[in-house]
Design an enzyme around this catalytic site. Structure first.
Site, PDB file in Angstrom:
ATOM      1  N   ASN A 168      79.855  44.995  73.385  1.00 49.55           N
ATOM      2  CA  ASN A 168      80.479  43.983  72.516  1.00 49.55           C
ATOM      3  C   ASN A 168      79.937  44.138  71.106  1.00 49.55           C
ATOM      4  OD1 ASN A 168      82.196  41.489  72.267  1.00 49.55           O
ATOM      5  ND2 ASN A 168      80.295  40.796  71.325  1.00 49.55           N
ATOM      6  N   TYR A 172      77.547  37.725  63.984  1.00 48.78           N
ATOM      7  CA  TYR A 172      76.747  36.513  64.138  1.00 48.78           C
ATOM      8  C   TYR A 172      75.649  36.549  63.075  1.00 48.78           C
ATOM      9  CZ  TYR A 172      78.528  37.657  68.868  1.00 48.78           C
ATOM     10  OH  TYR A 172      79.301  38.040  69.931  1.00 48.78           O
ATOM     11  N   ARG A 173      75.542  35.491  62.295  1.00 49.27           N
ATOM     12  CA  ARG A 173      74.573  35.499  61.191  1.00 49.27           C
ATOM     13  C   ARG A 173      73.133  35.555  61.706  1.00 49.27           C
ATOM     14  NH1 ARG A 173      75.716  29.356  60.640  1.00 49.27           N
ATOM     15  NH2 ARG A 173      73.837  28.483  61.563  1.00 49.27           N
ATOM     16  N   TRP A 186      74.355  33.649  67.891  1.00 49.28           N
ATOM     17  CA  TRP A 186      75.589  33.766  68.672  1.00 49.28           C
ATOM     18  C   TRP A 186      75.828  32.412  69.321  1.00 49.28           C
ATOM     19  CZ3 TRP A 186      72.948  38.539  70.974  1.00 49.28           C
ATOM     20  CH2 TRP A 186      71.913  38.186  71.815  1.00 49.28           C
ATOM     21  N   GLU A 234      85.536  46.369  70.653  1.00 49.24           N
ATOM     22  CA  GLU A 234      85.891  46.233  69.226  1.00 49.24           C
ATOM     23  C   GLU A 234      85.955  47.597  68.547  1.00 49.24           C
ATOM     24  OE1 GLU A 234      83.764  44.164  70.707  1.00 49.24           O
ATOM     25  OE2 GLU A 234      84.632  42.178  70.334  1.00 49.24           O
ATOM     26  N   ASP A 283      78.109  26.352  55.659  1.00 53.66           N
ATOM     27  CA  ASP A 283      78.950  27.095  56.596  1.00 53.66           C
ATOM     28  C   ASP A 283      80.429  27.159  56.212  1.00 53.66           C
ATOM     29  OD1 ASP A 283      79.338  28.512  59.049  1.00 53.66           O
ATOM     30  OD2 ASP A 283      77.637  27.400  59.870  1.00 53.66           O
TER      31      ASP A 283
END
Ligand SMILES: Cc1cc2nc3c(=O)[nH]c(=O)nc-3n(C[C@H](O)[C@H](O)[C@H](O)COP(=O)(O)O)c2cc1C
Length: 486
Positions: A168, A172-173, A186, A234, A283
């Site tokens: 995967n 994710y920051r 995540w 991906e 955000d």
């Protein structure tokens, strides 16, 4: 031709005046955010900071921050072209004869050129730092005044499903705790978190290998945000988008693979059970998301190009760069959504809805209650489950025109009758739900109501001028000289 890497994309942006270089010192602490925010809000260019304060590594931002740059990134004149390519695959029928098979060859070649290819070396390994490395080498942004620290905001996070071995890649920051440690944000519903849960449940391992690539060719970077089903790699989708395989190279410290053309790679692990406070962070919603406990990423090795470029983004009050990334997702995924819900004509996620808060849907209604079936189906579709408000309108409404949709929808509803609430999973970033990740959603059936739905009054038509009058007035308008005034 697809881009070889981040720097070839930057060169192309500069050539087409879609990128401006900032040669003087700008501080990654808040100042780069202010530049990026002003640029995106004014339809400005991507920015390349050649001299970010405190680092020798240039920082690139707003690479995807307009529809034009999204199209350049994905190598198309219009993102709808990708939707048509996908629709073409989905409509592929079994060939009936030799000519049919022949016609199919280009499509088959397109699929086979999408599969990622493992290579033995890559530019991302020009410098390998197994010790004496620090994240302080990079111009990592402190984005907003109330943020809990510095965050890596545009990473491709690679992990493997411990049961199936499937890869995967998600964006994710990562909050920087120190030179070798970050948070791993995540969210519960995402694939990285699922891999972590499965590994923890197996009880066999205590460490989950994770690799983070920063800066790659734009289609590969973009694929990290796509809400693909868990079974779809991906990197395969990135290969499809760019029409050329993504070359993957094995990490130094684990069996994970990363794009060989990456600018920077962080290799490490997440320790099962270790949690640390992460956030707050300015955000996507335009609000600060609250601090919460998330796993911790320990970096064991950093590899990078000789002169790396650090790719980053900021999120905040919309519209921001992520709006354009999300708009492209909306267009690209419509054919996939329509495969399961062919009655859907179009969808629109307006910027103010920050992806999950509002989805406008137009549909061809065929039976009583059909609009409600569609809203419930959307709540059951992958990350569309987060849709907080779904407004369903008839197929003649252009949902890309938010004003038209609001006008018609507000006229069409009897609120008590046409609005329904449902409980379910909520986006982790939602600050209003009664519990984190769990709360209510609202579906609004704004279609014209039928007798078979219990509506016994007459339903009026929308006002429209007859076309012969319009034509006559076209001429008369000119005769009166009014066309010169508009
Ligand atoms: C700029 C940007 C930052 C993001 N940051 C996060 C994040 O910190 N955590 C998260 O769970 N999702 C984040 N997302 C959304 C995910 O990348 C997205 O939901 C993706 O589909 C997740 O991939 P997955 O389904 O493979 O887990 C971000 C998206 C963008 C565009």
């Amino acid at each position: 031709m697809p881009f070889d890497d981040l720097r070839s994309f930057l060169r192309a942006l500069e050539k087409t005046r879609e990128l401006v270089r900032i040669p003087f010192e700008v501080d990654p602490h808040l100042e780069i955010t202010e530049f990026a925010d002003r640029a995106v809000k004014s339809g400005g260019p991507a920015l390349l900071f050649d001299a970010p304060k405190g680092s020798d590594v240039p920082a690139a931002i707003n690479l995807f921050a307009s529809m034009r740059r999204m199209e350049l990134a994905l190598g198309v004149g219009n993102v709808e072209e990708i939707a048509s390519r996908i629709a073409g695959f989905l409509q592929m029928q079994k060939p009936q004869g030799f000519m049919d098979k022949l016609k199919m060859l280009p499509k088959l070649a397109e699929i086979s050129s999408a599969f990622p290819k493992t290579v033995s070396d890559g530019a991302c390994k020009e410098v390998i730092r197994r010790s004496d490395f620090s994240l302080d080498y990079f111009p990592i942004l402190h984005c907003w005044p109330g943020d809990g620290g510095r965050f890596i905001t545009l990473p491709m996070v690679f992990s493997r499903n411990p049961e199936t071995g499937k890869r995967n890649c998600g964006m994710y920051r990562l909050q920087v705790y120190d030179g070798q440690t970050t948070g791993m944000h995540w969210q519960k519903h995402k694939q990285g978190a699922e891999h972590y849960r499965r590994l923890a449940a197996s009880g066999k391992e205590t460490r989950m290998p994770v690799a983070v690539a920063i800066g790659s060719d734009p289609a590969t970077m973009y694929s990290a945000i796509l809400p693909l089903p868990p079974e779809i790699d991906e990197m395969l989708f990135a290969g499809f988008l760019r029409g050329r395989p993504v070359e993957m190279v094995k990490c130094e410290t684990s069996d994970l693979e990363v794009p060989a053309n990456a600018e920077i790679v962080l290799e490490g692990y997440v320790e099962v059970g270790e949690m640390r406070r992460e956030g707050p962070f300015g955000d996507h919603t335009g609000f600060y998301s609250l601090d919460d406990d998330y796993p911790v990423f320990h970096i064991e090795c950093i590899t990078h190009r000789k002169k790396p470029v650090y790719a980053t983004t900021i999120v905040g009050p919309p519209p921001m760069e992520d709006f354009y990334m999300g708009k492209a997702v909306e267009r690209i995924f419509l054919p996939l959504m329509r495969m399961q819900l062919p009655e859907i004509r179009d969808i629109c996620m307006p910027a103010e809805g920050v992806f999950h808060n509002l989805i406008l849907v137009s549909m061809r209604k065929s039976y009583p209650g059909h609009a409600r079936k569609v809203m419930h189906a959307i709540w059951g579709l992958g990350q569309a489950m987060f849709s907080k408000v779904i407004v369903v309108v008839d197929e003649d409404v252009d949902v890309q025109n938010v004003a038209e949709t609001a006008w018609k929808a507000l006229n069409n509803i009897d609120p008590q009758r046409d609005i329904e609430f449902s409980m379910g999973p909520i986006d982790s970033l939602d600050h209003s739900s009664r519990l984190p990740n769990y709360g209510s959603k609202m579906g609004i059936d704004a279609t014209a109501k039928w007798q078979s739905e219990g509506f016994t009054r007459r339903w009026p038509a929308v006002i429209e001028m007859s076309s012969d009058v319009k034509q006559r007035v076209d001429d008369l308008w000119k005769r009166a000289g009014l066309h010169r005034r508009s």
